[in-house]
Structure formats: structure tokens, C-alpha cells
Design a protein around this motif. Structure first.
Motif, PDB file in Angstrom:
ATOM      1  N   UNK A 123       0.832  -1.322   0.152  1.00  0.00           N
ATOM      2  CA  UNK A 123      -0.016   0.102  -0.046  1.00  0.00           C
ATOM      3  C   UNK A 123       0.821   1.171  -0.052  1.00  0.00           C
ATOM      4  N   UNK A 124       2.331   1.136  -0.045  1.00  0.00           N
ATOM      5  CA  UNK A 124       2.997   2.389  -0.220  1.00  0.00           C
ATOM      6  C   UNK A 124       2.698   3.342  -1.046  1.00  0.00           C
ATOM      7  N   UNK A 125       1.983   2.857  -2.339  1.00  0.00           N
ATOM      8  CA  UNK A 125       1.559   4.306  -3.280  1.00  0.00           C
ATOM      9  C   UNK A 125       0.710   4.898  -2.641  1.00  0.00           C
ATOM     10  N   UNK A 126       0.107   4.618  -1.737  1.00  0.00           N
ATOM     11  CA  UNK A 126      -1.037   5.507  -1.142  1.00  0.00           C
ATOM     12  C   UNK A 126      -0.350   6.919  -0.312  1.00  0.00           C
ATOM     13  N   UNK A 127       0.906   6.743   0.009  1.00  0.00           N
ATOM     14  CA  UNK A 127       1.456   7.848   0.464  1.00  0.00           C
ATOM     15  C   UNK A 127       1.166   8.977  -0.356  1.00  0.00           C
ATOM     16  N   UNK A 129      -1.044  10.181  -2.051  1.00  0.00           N
ATOM     17  CA  UNK A 129      -2.385  10.797  -1.782  1.00  0.00           C
ATOM     18  C   UNK A 129      -2.898  11.164  -0.353  1.00  0.00           C
ATOM     19  N   UNK A 130      -1.811  10.912   0.458  1.00  0.00           N
ATOM     20  CA  UNK A 130      -1.719  11.419   1.822  1.00  0.00           C
ATOM     21  C   UNK A 130      -2.456  10.380   2.618  1.00  0.00           C
ATOM     22  N   UNK A 131      -2.471   9.215   2.332  1.00  0.00           N
ATOM     23  CA  UNK A 131      -3.143   8.029   3.165  1.00  0.00           C
ATOM     24  C   UNK A 131      -1.914   7.183   3.884  1.00  0.00           C
ATOM     25  N   UNK A 132      -1.369   7.282   5.017  1.00  0.00           N
ATOM     26  CA  UNK A 132      -0.289   6.342   5.580  1.00  0.00           C
ATOM     27  C   UNK A 132      -0.750   5.165   5.596  1.00  0.00           C
ATOM     28  N   UNK A 133      -0.060   4.134   4.815  1.00  0.00           N
ATOM     29  CA  UNK A 133      -0.475   2.740   4.834  1.00  0.00           C
ATOM     30  C   UNK A 133      -0.124   2.113   6.223  1.00  0.00           C
ATOM     31  N   UNK A 134       0.747   2.557   7.149  1.00  0.00           N
ATOM     32  CA  UNK A 134       0.846   2.158   8.228  1.00  0.00           C
ATOM     33  C   UNK A 134      -0.419   1.941   9.332  1.00  0.00           C
ATOM     34  N   UNK A 135      -1.321   2.866   9.060  1.00  0.00           N
ATOM     35  CA  UNK A 135      -2.606   2.925   9.555  1.00  0.00           C
ATOM     36  C   UNK A 135      -3.440   1.907   9.043  1.00  0.00           C
ATOM     37  N   UNK A 136      -3.481   1.578   7.860  1.00  0.00           N
ATOM     38  CA  UNK A 136      -4.258   0.399   7.277  1.00  0.00           C
ATOM     39  C   UNK A 136      -3.496  -0.819   7.704  1.00  0.00           C
ATOM     40  N   UNK A 190      -5.939   3.661  24.363  1.00  0.00           N
ATOM     41  CA  UNK A 190      -5.039   4.405  25.355  1.00  0.00           C
ATOM     42  C   UNK A 190      -3.670   3.758  25.115  1.00  0.00           C
ATOM     43  N   UNK A 191      -3.386   2.521  24.978  1.00  0.00           N
ATOM     44  CA  UNK A 191      -2.031   1.827  24.894  1.00  0.00           C
ATOM     45  C   UNK A 191      -1.354   2.553  23.674  1.00  0.00           C
ATOM     46  N   UNK A 192      -2.087   2.818  22.486  1.00  0.00           N
ATOM     47  CA  UNK A 192      -1.230   3.548  21.258  1.00  0.00           C
ATOM     48  C   UNK A 192      -1.243   4.857  21.715  1.00  0.00           C
ATOM     49  N   UNK A 193      -2.145   5.875  22.512  1.00  0.00           N
ATOM     50  CA  UNK A 193      -1.703   6.924  22.467  1.00  0.00           C
ATOM     51  C   UNK A 193      -0.532   7.365  23.694  1.00  0.00           C
ATOM     52  N   UNK A 194      -0.609   6.128  24.730  1.00  0.00           N
ATOM     53  CA  UNK A 194       0.393   6.126  25.594  1.00  0.00           C
ATOM     54  C   UNK A 194       1.863   5.928  24.796  1.00  0.00           C
ATOM     55  N   UNK A 195       1.897   5.480  23.771  1.00  0.00           N
ATOM     56  CA  UNK A 195       3.158   5.346  23.050  1.00  0.00           C
ATOM     57  C   UNK A 195       3.598   6.296  21.846  1.00  0.00           C
ATOM     58  N   UNK A 196       2.616   7.311  21.866  1.00  0.00           N
ATOM     59  CA  UNK A 196       2.967   8.061  20.978  1.00  0.00           C
ATOM     60  C   UNK A 196       2.050   7.950  19.648  1.00  0.00           C
ATOM     61  N   UNK A 197       1.176   6.984  19.549  1.00  0.00           N
ATOM     62  CA  UNK A 197       0.425   7.027  18.514  1.00  0.00           C
ATOM     63  C   UNK A 197       0.942   6.235  17.124  1.00  0.00           C
ATOM     64  N   UNK A 198       0.478   6.563  16.020  1.00  0.00           N
ATOM     65  CA  UNK A 198       1.304   6.215  14.855  1.00  0.00           C
ATOM     66  C   UNK A 198       1.990   7.524  14.183  1.00  0.00           C
ATOM     67  N   UNK A 199       3.363   7.164  13.841  1.00  0.00           N
ATOM     68  CA  UNK A 199       4.014   8.216  13.272  1.00  0.00           C
ATOM     69  C   UNK A 199       3.752   8.252  11.738  1.00  0.00           C
ATOM     70  N   UNK A 200       3.688   9.544  11.080  1.00  0.00           N
ATOM     71  CA  UNK A 200       3.364   9.444   9.683  1.00  0.00           C
ATOM     72  C   UNK A 200       4.778   8.854   8.922  1.00  0.00           C
TER      73      UNK A 200
END
Length: 200
Positions: A123-127, A129-136, A190-200
Motif C-alpha cells: 500500500x506504499x503508493x497511497x502515500x 495521496x496522503x494516506x499512511x499505509x501504516x494505519x491500514x 489508550x495504549x497507542x496514545x501512551x506510546x505516541x500513536x502512529x507516526x506519519x
């Protein structure tokens, strides 16, 4: 329906996850047009051999993962018997068991991190168009991880109901199961937020 990754390493764990998912895709593509039982049964026999190669724990986990599918199997068979199309019903049921069985084999013998890495690469081509593949990829991993957990929790709720009542649990466990799923989702967030969430 999907099992967690099998802890005991096997020959299938050494196969790259991309090859296993490509095989699953090809198997799905080849299986759907079939109208003959013999090749589907042959494929199902190969899947059973694959389960057996994972050892006793792997084979038992694979069987447990198919339990939810059995309800659909019974419904489909009963319907096709009622309309006089037993052969067609048998073909559909065998296809379901073959594809779900192999999909479960793939997830049991693949590390979740490897599957996430593959999804990110695909899914790396989605970058652009501004969509981070890490979230998917994370959503994909959470679905795989929590599907069997929710199945097991539903089974425990049904057992607890049967211990307290002679009647079937039926839809009565849907509400507590939904509340439990929402609670898990909140804890994961909550666990994701405590660890800084997903970085772009």
C-alpha cells in the motif's frame, strides 16, 4: 475464525508470508469456478496434511478455528437438500472449508509483524495521496489479532450463560460481547496514545 500465530515453529513458518498469501489468492481464483467435488476434496486433503505437519497443537487449533464455519455449513446443506440441489450445496461447503482452512494455515504460520510489513509495502503508493499505509496495516493486524479473541470470549460467555440457565444463550450474549469489544478497543487506543500513536 482466524487463529493466532502458532508458537511452535514449523517448516511453513520459514516460507515468506508474501508467497503464502499469493498462494491463497491463486487458490481462491482457481477454486471458485470449480463445479466438481473431486479436485476440491483433493485440495482439502492437502490442507489437512498441512495442518497435521504443524503437530498436534496446530491441528487442534485449526479444527477449533473452523467451528464458527460449521453453522454456515449446516445451513447451506439443509437449504440445498430442501431445494433438491445437494451436489451444488456440497460443492459450496467444500469450497468454504478449503479456503477457510488454508487461510487459517497461513495466519497460524505467519508472524503478524511480517504481514504488517507486507501490507505496508503493497500500500506504499497511497502515500502519494496522503494516506499512511501504516494505519491500514495496523487495522489489518488488529482484525487478525482480535477476531479469534472475540470468538473465544463469545464461547466463554455462552458457557457462563449455560451454567446459569437451561435456555440457550442465543442473541442474549451479543450485548455483553459488544461491550467487551468496545472496552478492548478503548484499552488499545489508550495504549497507542501512551506510546505516541502512529507516526506519519
Amino acid at each position: 475464525m482466524l487463529s493466532l500465530t502458532l508458537e511452535r515453529q514449523s517448516w511453513a513458518h520459514r516460507i515468506p508470508v508474501g508467497w503464502k498469501l499469493a498462494t491463497l489468492f491463486a487458490l481462491t481464483f482457481v477454486t471458485f469456478p470449480l463445479d466438481s467435488i473431486a479436485p476440491i476434496v483433493a485440495g482439502l486433503a492437502l490442507v489437512l496434511l498441512g495442518w497435521t505437519s504443524l503437530g498436534r497443537a496446530g491441528f487442534q487449533a485449526s479444527l477449533r478455528a473452523l467451528r464458527p464455519v460449521l453453522w454456515f455449513v449446516v445451513i447451506i446443506l439443509v437449504y440445498h437438500i430442501f431445494v433438491g440441489r445437494l451436489h451444488q450445496g456440497a460443492v459450496i461447503v467444500l469450497k468454504m472449508l478449503l479456503l477457510f482452512g488454508f487461510a487459517n494455515f497461513v495466519t497460524m504460520t505467519s508472524r503478524l509483524s511480517d504481514m504488517m510489513d507486507l501490507v505496508i509495502r503493497l500500500l506504499s503508493p497511497l502515500r502519494r495521496v496522503g494516506i499512511p499505509p501504516e494505519r491500514i496495516a495496523l487495522a489489518f493486524a488488529l482484525v487478525i489479532r482480535f477476531t479469534p479473541v472475540l470468538g473465544q470470549r463469545g464461547a466463554r460467555l455462552a458457557e457462563a450463560w449455560r451454567a446459569r440457565s437451561a435456555r440457550r444463550a442465543g442473541p442474549r450474549i451479543i450485548a455483553p460481547l459488544a461491550v467487551s469489544a468496545l472496552d478492548d478497543a478503548d484499552q488499545v487506543a489508550e495504549a497507542l496514545r501512551a506510546r505516541g500513536g502512529l507516526r506519519e
